[in-house]
Scaffold this motif. Structure first.
Motif, mmCIF file in Angstrom:
data_model
loop_
_atom_site.group_PDB
_atom_site.id
_atom_site.type_symbol
_atom_site.label_atom_id
_atom_site.label_comp_id
_atom_site.label_asym_id
_atom_site.label_seq_id
_atom_site.Cartn_x
_atom_site.Cartn_y
_atom_site.Cartn_z
ATOM 1 N N ILE A 23 6.144 -13.657 5.434
ATOM 2 C CA ILE A 23 6.376 -15.043 4.323
ATOM 3 C C ILE A 23 4.926 -14.926 3.872
ATOM 4 O O ILE A 23 4.387 -15.680 4.317
ATOM 5 N N VAL A 24 4.931 -14.871 2.324
ATOM 6 C CA VAL A 24 3.623 -14.722 1.612
ATOM 7 C C VAL A 24 2.863 -16.326 1.774
ATOM 8 O O VAL A 24 2.935 -17.002 1.541
ATOM 9 N N GLN A 25 1.934 -16.477 1.519
ATOM 10 C CA GLN A 25 1.346 -17.234 1.298
ATOM 11 C C GLN A 25 0.966 -17.939 0.491
ATOM 12 O O GLN A 25 0.225 -16.958 -0.069
ATOM 13 N N ILE A 26 0.577 -19.224 0.057
ATOM 14 C CA ILE A 26 0.647 -19.825 -1.092
ATOM 15 C C ILE A 26 -0.515 -20.562 -0.629
ATOM 16 O O ILE A 26 -1.464 -21.610 0.134
ATOM 17 N N HIS A 27 -1.601 -20.231 -1.897
ATOM 18 C CA HIS A 27 -3.092 -21.042 -2.262
ATOM 19 C C HIS A 27 -3.023 -21.854 -3.182
ATOM 20 O O HIS A 27 -3.952 -22.809 -2.903
ATOM 21 N N ASN A 28 -2.361 -21.717 -4.005
ATOM 22 C CA ASN A 28 -2.549 -22.720 -4.994
ATOM 23 C C ASN A 28 -1.917 -22.677 -6.017
ATOM 24 O O ASN A 28 -0.729 -21.966 -6.057
ATOM 25 N N MET A 45 -0.167 -17.167 -5.403
ATOM 26 C CA MET A 45 0.000 -16.288 -3.793
ATOM 27 C C MET A 45 -0.666 -15.441 -2.887
ATOM 28 O O MET A 45 -1.648 -14.505 -3.892
ATOM 29 N N GLU A 46 -1.113 -15.209 -1.947
ATOM 30 C CA GLU A 46 -1.395 -14.032 -1.041
ATOM 31 C C GLU A 46 -1.165 -13.055 -1.859
ATOM 32 O O GLU A 46 0.037 -12.753 -2.217
ATOM 33 N N TYR A 47 -1.522 -11.544 -2.373
ATOM 34 C CA TYR A 47 -1.881 -10.764 -3.146
ATOM 35 C C TYR A 47 -1.697 -10.161 -1.395
ATOM 36 O O TYR A 47 -2.214 -9.352 -0.290
ATOM 37 N N ILE A 48 -0.369 -9.103 -1.570
ATOM 38 C CA ILE A 48 0.555 -7.742 -0.152
ATOM 39 C C ILE A 48 0.164 -6.663 -1.575
ATOM 40 O O ILE A 48 0.755 -6.165 -2.123
ATOM 41 N N ASP A 49 -0.623 -5.282 -0.597
ATOM 42 C CA ASP A 49 -0.867 -4.483 -1.688
ATOM 43 C C ASP A 49 0.164 -3.011 -0.710
ATOM 44 O O ASP A 49 0.755 -3.516 0.317
#
Length: 86
Positions: A23-28, A45-49
Motif C-alpha cells: 500500500i502506497v504511503q500517504i504523506h500529506n 503520496m509516496e513516489y513509486i518508480d
C-alpha cells in the motif's frame, strides 16, 4: 468492523494509519479552492518508480504473485474498516 467510505481529510487520516508493504504511503493532504464554488483536495503520496503493469508483459507466475499481493493489501484494509475502491 463495518467498512466505511472515506473522502478528503478522512482518507488522509486513514492512510496515515495504514502500514503494509503493498500500500502506497500517504504523506500529506492539501485542500485548495479552485474557484469560489469548488474545493480541490489532494493526497500527497509516496513516489513509486517504474512502469505501469499495463506496460509490461508478465509471466503467469508474476500475474498470480501480483494478484495475491493486491488481495493481501485489500484484506488488510478491510480488516481495519476501510473499503478499497481503486
Amino acid at each position: 468492523l463495518e467498512p466505511r467510505l472515506g473522502n478528503g481529510s478522512s482518507d488522509f487520516q486513514i492512510g496515515l494509519a495504514l502500514d503494509h508493504p503493498h500500500i502506497v504511503q500517504i504523506h500529506n493532504f492539501v485542500q485548495k479552492w479552485a474557484n469560489p464554488e469548488e474545493m480541490r483536495r489532494y493526497l500527497i503520496m509516496e513516489y513509486i518508480d517504474g512502469e505501469t503493469l499495463k506496460a509490461q508483459e508478465l509471466l503467469l507466475i508474476d500475474r498470480v504473485r501480483i494478484t495475491r499481493e493486491m488481495l493481501a493489501s485489500a484484506l488488510y484494509m478491510f480488516q481495519r474498516g476501510v473499503l478499497p475502491l481503486d
